[in-house]
Design a protein around this motif. Structure first.
Motif, mmCIF file in Angstrom:
data_model
loop_
_atom_site.group_PDB
_atom_site.id
_atom_site.type_symbol
_atom_site.label_atom_id
_atom_site.label_comp_id
_atom_site.label_asym_id
_atom_site.label_seq_id
_atom_site.Cartn_x
_atom_site.Cartn_y
_atom_site.Cartn_z
ATOM 1 N N ALA A 1 -8.965 5.966 -2.420
ATOM 2 C CA ALA A 1 -9.075 6.840 -3.702
ATOM 3 C C ALA A 1 -7.504 7.189 -3.816
ATOM 4 C CB ALA A 1 -9.871 8.028 -3.501
ATOM 5 N N SER A 2 -7.129 7.647 -5.157
ATOM 6 C CA SER A 2 -5.943 8.179 -5.112
ATOM 7 C C SER A 2 -5.663 9.529 -4.490
ATOM 8 C CB SER A 2 -5.617 8.585 -6.846
ATOM 9 O OG SER A 2 -4.637 9.387 -6.862
ATOM 10 N N VAL A 3 -4.442 9.757 -3.914
ATOM 11 C CA VAL A 3 -4.278 10.969 -3.116
ATOM 12 C C VAL A 3 -4.234 12.323 -3.980
ATOM 13 C CG1 VAL A 3 -1.739 10.951 -3.186
ATOM 14 C CG2 VAL A 3 -2.641 11.722 -1.183
ATOM 15 N N VAL A 4 -4.066 11.896 -5.139
ATOM 16 C CA VAL A 4 -4.425 13.171 -5.987
ATOM 17 C C VAL A 4 -5.522 13.699 -6.204
ATOM 18 C CG1 VAL A 4 -3.545 13.840 -8.625
ATOM 19 C CG2 VAL A 4 -2.208 12.316 -7.467
ATOM 20 N N ASP A 5 -6.261 12.657 -6.425
ATOM 21 C CA ASP A 5 -7.809 13.011 -6.539
ATOM 22 C C ASP A 5 -8.343 13.594 -5.108
ATOM 23 O OD1 ASP A 5 -7.991 12.115 -9.057
ATOM 24 O OD2 ASP A 5 -8.680 10.084 -8.726
ATOM 25 N N SER B 1 2.336 10.676 -9.554
ATOM 26 C CA SER B 1 1.498 11.030 -10.759
ATOM 27 C C SER B 1 0.877 12.436 -10.475
ATOM 28 C CB SER B 1 0.278 10.111 -10.709
ATOM 29 O OG SER B 1 -0.602 10.156 -9.636
ATOM 30 N N ALA C 1 2.078 1.794 -3.536
ATOM 31 C CA ALA C 1 0.825 2.468 -4.288
ATOM 32 C C ALA C 1 0.568 3.939 -4.082
ATOM 33 C CB ALA C 1 -0.359 1.747 -4.080
ATOM 34 N N LEU C 2 0.882 4.367 -2.648
ATOM 35 C CA LEU C 2 0.672 5.510 -2.327
ATOM 36 C C LEU C 2 1.973 6.556 -2.911
ATOM 37 C CD1 LEU C 2 -0.087 8.114 -0.587
ATOM 38 C CD2 LEU C 2 1.361 7.249 1.412
ATOM 39 N N VAL D 1 -6.542 6.721 1.422
ATOM 40 C CA VAL D 1 -5.683 6.546 0.134
ATOM 41 C C VAL D 1 -5.747 5.103 0.035
ATOM 42 C CG1 VAL D 1 -3.939 8.276 0.571
ATOM 43 C CG2 VAL D 1 -3.631 5.916 1.709
ATOM 44 N N ASP E 1 3.388 5.702 -5.745
ATOM 45 C CA ASP E 1 3.031 5.657 -7.371
ATOM 46 C C ASP E 1 1.990 7.032 -7.507
ATOM 47 O OD1 ASP E 1 4.568 3.506 -7.658
ATOM 48 O OD2 ASP E 1 2.935 2.114 -7.731
ATOM 49 N N ASP E 2 1.013 7.062 -6.374
ATOM 50 C CA ASP E 2 0.195 8.159 -6.806
ATOM 51 C C ASP E 2 0.919 9.541 -6.699
ATOM 52 O OD1 ASP E 2 -2.237 6.395 -7.309
ATOM 53 O OD2 ASP E 2 -2.947 6.524 -4.972
ATOM 54 N N GLU F 1 0.958 -1.259 -0.014
ATOM 55 C CA GLU F 1 0.041 0.018 -0.012
ATOM 56 C C GLU F 1 0.854 1.373 -0.167
ATOM 57 O OE1 GLU F 1 -4.099 -1.236 2.340
ATOM 58 O OE2 GLU F 1 -2.419 -1.121 3.500
#
Length: 364
Positions: free
Chosen positions: A298-302, A74, A67-68, A295, A70-71, A64
């Motif tokens: 949802a994506s931390v970006v969103d 982005s 994945a964070l 997170v 990675d976000d 996880e």
């Protein structure tokens, strides 16, 4: 970072240009702090995290965490600086892997280790080898008695000096974080001298927000905060380190009263700064415990760009009380975390600021 020190807003970030670095804070934060664990061996007086001895079973896993990261990548370019804080991030056995993973994606990554037995010469070298850009160390007193008393840990003061020396030997930049309370303010001139002597790249001065263990500490009065800010701005002119304040955005107003060309940092909770908890909850800061999402969902970006809470914190025209009508609201905006701690409303006025007229009368 906070972290072992300023858990939550500790930025520990490399100075990569001027304030904001030309980014749009509606789209991308300058600093994203991930509290990788709340586990820590220290019991500091002001700890936001109310640190625990054991790691939480629901912490984000390594996968996880990847994945964070990675976000975070982005968000685009320029992206945020990633700060791995705690608790004590060294309590996570995968810390070096996470740093390497982020570094491989080109994310500038910093760490806020606690000055415990975990932090030895080998660990400092490993952090440097993994790609850490900077480590943050907390110094809250100019003497061992004052600092160790504040930290609740004998030997913590010596550990700061030892770690700073070891970091210098491996070429790893450091920053010093200091918490300002009524009890620590008189030692700041001596601490500033130590920051310079240690060769720190940055001095982060954190103005107490009464949450967690910090509710037992006495904050500065509003006029005293302005006097201190004026001194801080004067002290950093020509200093070998960069100085930033945390949870004290009226420092910008004070600095501009002293020097109309002043350029100081411009982030605040939810606007340029974001905090991810050990369990993946997304908060405007570690000192503003209102979740904007997770997170894990949802994506931390969103979350950063779309959360209604975070959008409201970025809109200074929507603030209540004096902060909402202040002519400096777009420059300052007040500490949203302190407003929430004082009023239960993140859009209320920051009680540490005495107001623009009082600032003008106090400075100079």
């Amino acid at each position: 970072m906070h972290d072992h020190g300023h858990s939550g807003d500790s930025s520990a970030h490399p100075g990569t240009g001027g304030p904001g670095h030309g980014r749009d804070y509606d789209r991308t934060p300058l600093i994203l702090t991930w509290e990788v664990t709340q586990a820590c061996g220290l019991t500091c007086d002001h700890c936001r995290a109310e640190a625990q001895e054991e790691r939480h079973p629901d912490e984000l896993t390594t996968a996880e965490g990847e994945a964070l990261i990675d976000d975070v990548a982005s968000f685009g370019d320029p992206g945020p600086i990633l700060v791995l804080s705690g608790g004590d991030p060294l309590e996570r056995p995968d810390l070096f892997h996470l740093v390497e993973y982020a570094t491989a994606q080109g994310i500038p990554t910093c760490v806020t280790p606690a000055p415990t037995d975990n932090l030895d010469r080998e660990t400092v070298a490993q952090l440097a080898d993994a790609g850490v850009r900077r480590i943050a160390l907390s110094l809250d007193g100019a003497t061992a008695a004052a600092h160790d008393g504040f930290r609740g840990e004998e030997g913590s003061y010596e550990a700061v000096f030892r770690t700073a020396r070891q970091a210098r030997e491996v070429g790893l930049p450091i920053q010093i974080n200091t918490t300002v309370t009524a009890a620590t303010v008189d030692s700041l001139p001596d601490i500033a001298d130590i920051v310079a002597d240690l060769g720190a790249a940055m001095w982060e001065v954190f103005f107490l927000v009464p949450v967690g263990n910090g509710t037992d500490l006495e904050p500065l009065s509003p006029p005293a905060s302005v006097e201190l800010m004026e001194w801080l701005y004067e002290r950093q002119r020509g200093a070998p380190f960069r100085l930033i304040t945390v949870e004290a955005p009226h420092y910008r107003v004070v600095a501009q009263q002293v020097d109309s060309d002043a350029r100081v940092g411009s982030t605040r909770a939810g606007r340029g700064f974001l905090f991810v908890s050990h369990t993946g909850e997304v908060y405007p800061s570690g000192f503003l415990p209102r979740s904007a999402g997770s997170v894990r969902e949802a994506s931390v970006v969103d979350v950063y760009r779309e959360s209604q809470l975070l959008r409201s914190l970025r809109d200074a025209d929507g603030f209540a009380g004096r902060c909402g009508t202040c002519p400096h609201r777009s420059v300052c905006g007040g500490s949203r975390s302190r407003a929430y701690a004082a009023h239960g409303d993140a859009l209320a006025s920051d009680p540490l600021c005495p107001g623009p007229e009082r600032i003008a009368s106090l400075v100079g």
